[in-house]
Write an enzyme that holds these catalytic residues in place. Sequence first.
Site, PDB file in Angstrom:
ATOM      1  N   ASP A  59       0.833  -1.204   0.000  1.00  0.00           N
ATOM      2  CA  ASP A  59       0.000   0.000   0.000  1.00  0.00           C
ATOM      3  C   ASP A  59       0.869   1.256   0.000  1.00  0.00           C
ATOM      4  OD1 ASP A  59       0.943  -0.011   2.583  1.00  0.00           O
ATOM      5  OD2 ASP A  59      -1.030  -0.052   3.549  1.00  0.00           O
ATOM      6  N   SER A  60       2.191   1.078   0.073  1.00  0.00           N
ATOM      7  CA  SER A  60       3.109   2.195  -0.149  1.00  0.00           C
ATOM      8  C   SER A  60       2.917   2.794  -1.530  1.00  0.00           C
ATOM      9  CB  SER A  60       4.560   1.736   0.028  1.00  0.00           C
ATOM     10  OG  SER A  60       4.810   0.551  -0.716  1.00  0.00           O
ATOM     11  N   ASP A  98      -1.160  -6.507  -0.630  1.00  0.00           N
ATOM     12  CA  ASP A  98      -1.278  -5.790   0.637  1.00  0.00           C
ATOM     13  C   ASP A  98      -2.713  -5.295   0.831  1.00  0.00           C
ATOM     14  OD1 ASP A  98      -0.246  -4.848   2.976  1.00  0.00           O
ATOM     15  OD2 ASP A  98       0.938  -3.231   2.090  1.00  0.00           O
ATOM     16  N   LYS A 128      -1.273  -9.816   2.641  1.00  0.00           N
ATOM     17  CA  LYS A 128      -0.603  -9.309   3.835  1.00  0.00           C
ATOM     18  C   LYS A 128      -1.523  -8.336   4.553  1.00  0.00           C
ATOM     19  CE  LYS A 128       2.659  -6.052   3.815  1.00  0.00           C
ATOM     20  NZ  LYS A 128       2.195  -5.109   4.882  1.00  0.00           N
ATOM     21  N   GLU A 130      -1.697  -5.784   8.387  1.00  0.00           N
ATOM     22  CA  GLU A 130      -0.878  -5.161   9.417  1.00  0.00           C
ATOM     23  C   GLU A 130      -1.441  -5.384  10.814  1.00  0.00           C
ATOM     24  OE1 GLU A 130      -0.107  -1.047   8.733  1.00  0.00           O
ATOM     25  OE2 GLU A 130       0.822  -1.363   6.784  1.00  0.00           O
ATOM     26  N   GLU A 197       8.918  -4.414  10.958  1.00  0.00           N
ATOM     27  CA  GLU A 197       9.334  -3.105  10.425  1.00  0.00           C
ATOM     28  C   GLU A 197       9.748  -2.171  11.548  1.00  0.00           C
ATOM     29  OE1 GLU A 197       7.876   0.644   7.608  1.00  0.00           O
ATOM     30  OE2 GLU A 197       6.668  -1.188   7.692  1.00  0.00           O
TER      31      GLU A 197
END
Length: 320
Positions: A59-60, A98, A128, A130, A197
């Site tokens: 999602d970056s 993501d 993925k 978070e 991270e």
Amino acid sequence: MSTYPQPEGKSGASRKPVTVNALADLRRRGERIVMITAYDYPSAQVVDSAGVDMVLVGDSAAMTVLGYPTTVPVSIDEMIMLTAAVRRGLKTPLLVGDLPFGSYEVSNEQAVSTAVRFVKEGGCDVVKLEGGGESAERARAIVRAGIPVMGHIGLTPQTATALGGFRAQGVTAERARSVLEDALRLQAAGCFSIVFEAVPAKVTTAIMPRMKVPVIGIGAGPDTDGQVLVYHDLLGIFDGFQPKFAKRWANMRSAMIDAVSEYADEVRRSAFPAPEHCYGIKQEELEQFIAETELSVPVQANSSSRRPVEAVSHAANGQQ
């Protein structure tokens, strides 16, 4: 798949598609796992040819590709569109989709529904998400639906505001304990791998003996099972904030600006296009075309014969 084929050369042509089991094999053998982000077809082709093991459509992309100030605004549809483009450019690496903010937090049903879309429409192999806590339950539900899940703990950009901003996590004993607890929850929930991270390297080193699945680090020190970086950071394309953990192996943005500037200069000087960039026509075909349309013979296109468009128009009307 009991053994992991090593890449021969950079094309990756002889490699078999990487699987979840292959990554586990890599970890058991102590071989480092290489992961990188990609957001479109050409970048997917580049990282595939370079022989990486996993590709994350992160999602970056909200910031590096779509121009949002944070990762939060990016939608499911935008992420699936990018994921599908990367899928078309990959042959070998495991493709990780993501799940964006707001697409899995509400309920297990929402999480499974979103994950299914990423697999069916985006073509990803795994997804993925978070966070620990409730995210572990979401991960468990997705795994039970038959979709492998990668966890992500430490600095979680989607909820960075709640963590005090984009800063390292686990820098106190209490926060380090939370990182460990989140990692163990995700592992127990069935995640095949977990991203750490922005976690102090020594905290990561202390946690690693408790981990039974591949741990991928990004700013978490050298003792993880593999590393991941953002494509645009690694190549020096993105002009925004560069985190401490991002090393640049190239400065592509500068090279790209130079190339586009040279193009603009050559256009303005009428140096481009040159004859080698132009298509031709047989003289007899040109003469027939001119005769049939009653047009005048075209003037050779070069800098010495160029006149302003307005002057040419006046000449055509006999108003020189």
